[in-house]
Write a protein that holds these residues in place. Structure first.
Motif, PDB file in Angstrom:
ATOM      1  N   ALA A 111     -28.928  30.481  23.716  1.00 32.16           N
ATOM      2  CA  ALA A 111     -30.069  30.748  23.882  1.00 32.16           C
ATOM      3  C   ALA A 111     -30.942  30.859  25.238  1.00 32.16           C
ATOM      4  N   GLU A 112     -29.858  31.188  26.792  1.00 36.13           N
ATOM      5  CA  GLU A 112     -30.350  31.571  27.760  1.00 36.13           C
ATOM      6  C   GLU A 112     -30.224  32.603  27.978  1.00 36.13           C
ATOM      7  N   LEU A 113     -29.098  33.765  27.416  1.00 30.74           N
ATOM      8  CA  LEU A 113     -29.239  34.979  27.173  1.00 30.74           C
ATOM      9  C   LEU A 113     -30.138  35.790  26.418  1.00 30.74           C
ATOM     10  N   THR A 114     -29.975  35.267  25.182  1.00 32.89           N
ATOM     11  CA  THR A 114     -31.028  35.358  24.345  1.00 32.89           C
ATOM     12  C   THR A 114     -33.014  35.517  25.712  1.00 32.89           C
ATOM     13  N   ARG A 115     -33.026  34.585  25.797  1.00 28.51           N
ATOM     14  CA  ARG A 115     -34.368  34.564  26.459  1.00 28.51           C
ATOM     15  C   ARG A 115     -34.572  35.265  27.035  1.00 28.51           C
ATOM     16  N   LEU A 116     -33.320  36.095  27.635  1.00 25.16           N
ATOM     17  CA  LEU A 116     -33.266  36.319  29.083  1.00 25.16           C
ATOM     18  C   LEU A 116     -33.621  37.889  29.159  1.00 25.16           C
ATOM     19  N   LEU A 117     -33.207  38.146  28.144  1.00 25.64           N
ATOM     20  CA  LEU A 117     -32.978  39.381  27.282  1.00 25.64           C
ATOM     21  C   LEU A 117     -34.568  39.948  26.250  1.00 25.64           C
TER      22      LEU A 117
END
Length: 232
Positions: A111-117
């Motif tokens: 979730a966090e990697l997706t959010r940042l990208l």
């Protein structure tokens, strides 16, 4: 970060082995690649075999390190989440730390990697592929915490798909059955069974499903792909 040769850019997590490595090989002919993982030496070795690729070593559970690593990625055409952990155990025998660890790796880090990208994915109207599991569709005895994390990953993918449709970002969940990987060997060992690789899907077969999702034409949105070993 932009690609001077004009080819689309893909980030594949868990690229140092197993399904992630097979996905990298499948995508290399058509995409420049960021090879995500924690084993820098293995990523560097793979990068020498795949022109247009480079290592992207980062611990996905380290939020600060992830935030730093995504800096400069202004456009991202494909994000493949292949990194994950699988620890078996009954509810009675699974401590809280195991639940937390599996959710941290299999859900929170994704979730966090997706959010940042997301800004980079929106710019490219990109594709996001979640390597889920058959356990994300059906929970079996002894798989409670792992299955729960994969059910949560499926819910995340469904929510992301609905939220980002208007931005042109497409999201696919891939649910393979059991795959011939190092992780599968560990699982079979936990189960106390004899490992027979011919019983399982090949990583390359799963990578083919990922490539299908990534290369689907604009009028087709592949939301869920389910693969099982032939004859199972």
């Amino acid at each position: 970060m932009t690609e001077p040769d004009g080819r689309p850019l893909a980030l594949v997590t868990g690229a140092s082995r197993g399904i992630g490595r097979a996905v990298a090989w499948a995508m290399a002919p058509s995409h420049d690649l960021l090879l995500g993982g924690r084993d820098t030496a293995a990523l560097e070795a793979l990068a020498t075999e795949l022109p247009g690729s480079r290592p992207w070593p980062v611990d996905l559970t380290d939020s600060a390190a992830v935030a730093a690593a995504v800096g400069g990625i202004e456009r991202l055409d494909v994000l493949v989440h292949s990194a994950g952990v699988g620890i078996l155990g009954t509810v009675a025998d699974t401590p809280a730390q195991t639940w937390r660890h599996q959710f941290e790796v299999n859900v929170v880090a994704v979730a966090e990697l997706t959010r940042l990208l997301l800004p980079a994915l929106r710019t490219a109207r990109g594709r996001v592929v979640m390597l889920n599991s058959g356990a994300g569709l059906n929970a079996r005895p002894g798989w409670a915490s792992y299955a729960a994390s994969k059910f949560a990953l499926r819910a995340f993918a469904d929510a992301l798909r609905a939220e980002e449709a208007e931005n042109g970002v497409r999201v696919t969940s891939v649910h393979p059955g059991r795959v011939d990987t190092e992780m599968q060997r560990a699982v079979v060992d936990q189960e106390g069974d004899v490992y027979r690789p011919e019983k399982y899907l090949r990583p390359e077969s799963v990578a083919g499903a990922v490539l299908l999702a990534v290369t689907a034409p604009e009028d087709a949105a592949l939301t869920d792909l389910v693969l099982r070993p032939a004859g199972s």
